[in-house]
Design an enzyme around this catalytic site. Structure first.
Site, PDB file in Angstrom:
ATOM      1  N   GLU A 268       6.851 -31.999 -36.693  1.00  0.00           N
ATOM      2  CA  GLU A 268       8.277 -32.267 -36.896  1.00  0.00           C
ATOM      3  C   GLU A 268       8.551 -32.658 -38.345  1.00  0.00           C
ATOM      4  O   GLU A 268       7.805 -33.423 -38.962  1.00  0.00           O
ATOM      5  CB  GLU A 268       8.707 -33.412 -35.967  1.00  0.00           C
ATOM      6  CG  GLU A 268      10.146 -33.841 -36.128  1.00  0.00           C
ATOM      7  CD  GLU A 268      10.463 -35.120 -35.376  1.00  0.00           C
ATOM      8  OE1 GLU A 268      11.666 -35.403 -35.191  1.00  0.00           O
ATOM      9  OE2 GLU A 268       9.525 -35.837 -34.981  1.00  0.00           O
ATOM     10  N   LYS A 327      16.886 -29.426 -32.009  1.00  0.00           N
ATOM     11  CA  LYS A 327      16.702 -30.564 -31.111  1.00  0.00           C
ATOM     12  C   LYS A 327      18.015 -30.899 -30.422  1.00  0.00           C
ATOM     13  O   LYS A 327      19.054 -31.042 -31.066  1.00  0.00           O
ATOM     14  CB  LYS A 327      16.186 -31.764 -31.905  1.00  0.00           C
ATOM     15  CG  LYS A 327      15.793 -32.965 -31.053  1.00  0.00           C
ATOM     16  CD  LYS A 327      15.191 -34.073 -31.922  1.00  0.00           C
ATOM     17  CE  LYS A 327      14.709 -35.247 -31.074  1.00  0.00           C
ATOM     18  NZ  LYS A 327      14.136 -36.337 -31.894  1.00  0.00           N
ATOM     19  N   CYS A 377       9.659 -34.243 -30.633  1.00  0.00           N
ATOM     20  CA  CYS A 377       9.402 -35.684 -30.572  1.00  0.00           C
ATOM     21  C   CYS A 377       9.895 -36.297 -29.263  1.00  0.00           C
ATOM     22  O   CYS A 377       9.378 -36.021 -28.196  1.00  0.00           O
ATOM     23  CB  CYS A 377      10.010 -36.372 -31.791  1.00  0.00           C
ATOM     24  SG  CYS A 377       9.303 -38.015 -32.113  1.00  0.00           S
TER      25      CYS A 377
END
Length: 497
Positions: A268, A327, A377
């Site tokens: 990430e 995301k 994440c």
């Protein structure tokens, strides 16, 4: 009312952290919840037997709240590192913020305790079912109210080799937590009430879990794929310094060159800037190296659309058509500001903290003949969101940067969360992280390979895609929630046994 009970609940909650990674003493989760049940059950606090309903509810809430506060303070204290060390928040203010946050999250356990104390009937089987159902509902609510924070849901403590791990592909992590609470209640009844049938029920539950561990809900499909998971180990305090940017760009190129594979994964935000601000030709070089190695590369960066919205994203380059994932479940206060909390960013220094959510449903990326469902994440904490990509996806992939939390419990806890996601989806979970823990988790929840934390290295693995659906992938949390609702109704009116 004696405060020693709340103190004992606080200690029991704090001790529960030893049931999670890296300690993984999973029986302690049974014992910790059994202590809470014993404090709430009519057999233990005799002076509450004839107390008013309001007093019982207040006592139950305070005991459950104390347990939840102890568990969260012990388990997520690493949030302090992000706020103080890397966010620049003054030490007293950071400590107070963590205390306030943990207290807010502990309200759910308090709600379960209060309702149990109010509704219990002194009927062992009914009370056990009631406790389990309320516990499941409290953790499920904590997992989605105000975008949710399901970290340290009790079911995570039951990753393999716990027998209860067998229930994860059926009921998901919240269902496992409910069964854990049920087993804890039965255990407490067996000890305090000398109820032999309760002990036999615990053994039967564990036996079913062991049997379910033998079921292969999904099956491998296609040829093995070579994957290189890269751990760059870039220090968080240096990552965003402009004078260091070229060095980090060079690190990515060098590690990509040295790790030929069908799929190469960088973590990430490994490119800590907007794609449009990259040096000219940098993306072309990434694509040239990946294609020259006969494969694809996927990496984390930031992108911006025509309206100016910024996304925490993953992009893929190489032999396959280029792909993009944005995301969709952002971290409050870290990646976006909840309403009325814009002032918070005056207290901390968090780069790229004003982001936009990606679309709720995004197709898996086509890489090396696989359909790869990407999550970034914190997103892999939300199991019901990950199953949106099924059954199309053959592999699950998480890109993370846990450098924000230093050398703490965050890394092993996050890997344990990935193990439950693999069990729920029946898919391998690949993880590429900045500082740890970069790993391959198999569909049975076993960690096939993992890199040591805080080392720059590549983890080469071979993995096959999987097809098929687990019961959890079909129905999500609703199967567990529905059964808990039935148990709640039954527990409130169970005949005396």
């Amino acid at each position: 009312m004696a405060f020693w009970r709340q103190g004992l609940a606080l200690l029991a909650g704090g001790a529960s952290v030893l049931a999670y990674a890296p300690f993984e003493l999973f029986p302690l989760a049974f014992l910790s919840l059994a202590v809470l049940y014993g404090l709430l059950d009519p057999m233990a606090p005799a002076d509450l037997a004839d107390a008013s309903r309001r007093r019982r509810a207040r006592y139950g809430f305070s005991s459950g709240f104390a347990w939840g506060l102890g568990a969260l303070l012990a388990g997520v204290s690493w949030l302090y590192v992000a706020l103080h060390r890397f966010g620049g928040m003054p030490m007293p203010l950071a400590a107070f913020a963590i205390l306030l946050f943990c207290a807010g999250m502990a309200l759910y356990a308090g709600l379960a305790g209060g309702l149990f104390a109010l509704l219990r009937r002194g009927r062992p089987w009914g009370d056990a079912a009631l406790f389990a159902a309320l516990w499941l509902f409290s953790e499920w609510l904590r997992g989605w109210v105000f975008t949710g924070f399901p970290w340290l849901a009790s079911g995570y403590s039951q990753s393999p080799p716990s027998p209860l791990a067998g229930f994860a592909p059926v009921f998901g992590v919240f269902g496992v937590g409910g069964l854990l609470a049920l087993a804890a209640a039965w255990t407490c009844q067996a000890v305090l009430g000398r109820r032999r049938r309760s002990l036999l029920a615990v053994l039967a539950l564990l036996a079913v879990g062991v049997a379910l561990r033998q079921v292969a809900w999904t099956e491998a499909v296609g040829a093995p794929v070579k994957v290189a998971l890269l751990q760059t180990n870039i220090e968080q305090s240096l990552k965003w310094r402009p004078e260091m940017l070229q060095r980090w760009l060079d690190v990515n190129l060098a590690m990509l060159r040295e790790s030929p594979a069908d799929i190469v994964v960088l973590p990430e935000t490994t490119l800590p800037l907007l794609v449009e601000h990259l040096p000219p030709g940098y993306l072309d070089e990434l694509q040239r190296i990946a294609a020259g190695n006969g494969g694809d590369v996927i990496l984390g960066t930031f992108t911006r659309d025509g309206a100016g919205n910024i996304y925490n994203a993953a992009i893929s380059l190489g032999r396959s058509p280029s792909g993009h994932y944005a995301k969709q479940h952002l971290v409050p206060f870290g990646e976006y500001s909840p309403p009325l909390f814009r002032w918070f960013y005056g207290l901390v220094n968090i780069p790229m903290a004003d982001q936009t959510r990606g679309a709720e449903r995004q197709p898996p990326l086509a890489l090396a003949g696989q359909k790869v469902a990407v999550n970034i994440c914190y997103e892999d904490v939300f199991g019901e969101e990950l199953i949106r990509s099924l059954p199309e996806a053959t592999l699950m992939l998480n890109l993370s940067n846990l450098a924000w939390y230093g050398d703490s419990l965050a890394q092993p806890q996050h890997l344990q969360i990935a193990r439950l996601r693999a069990l729920e989806t029946g898919r391998p979970m690949l993880r590429a992280t900045n500082t740890g823990m970069t790993a391959l988790v198999m569909p049975d929840g076993a960690v096939a390979a993992v890199l040591p934390a805080f080392q720059a290295a590549a983890l080469p693995v071979e993995v096959r895609g999987y097809q098929g659906l687990t019961p959890y992938a079909r129905w999500g949390n609703w199967l567990a929630v529905g059964l808990a609702a039935l148990a709640l109704l039954g527990g409130a009116g169970w005949r005396r046994s």
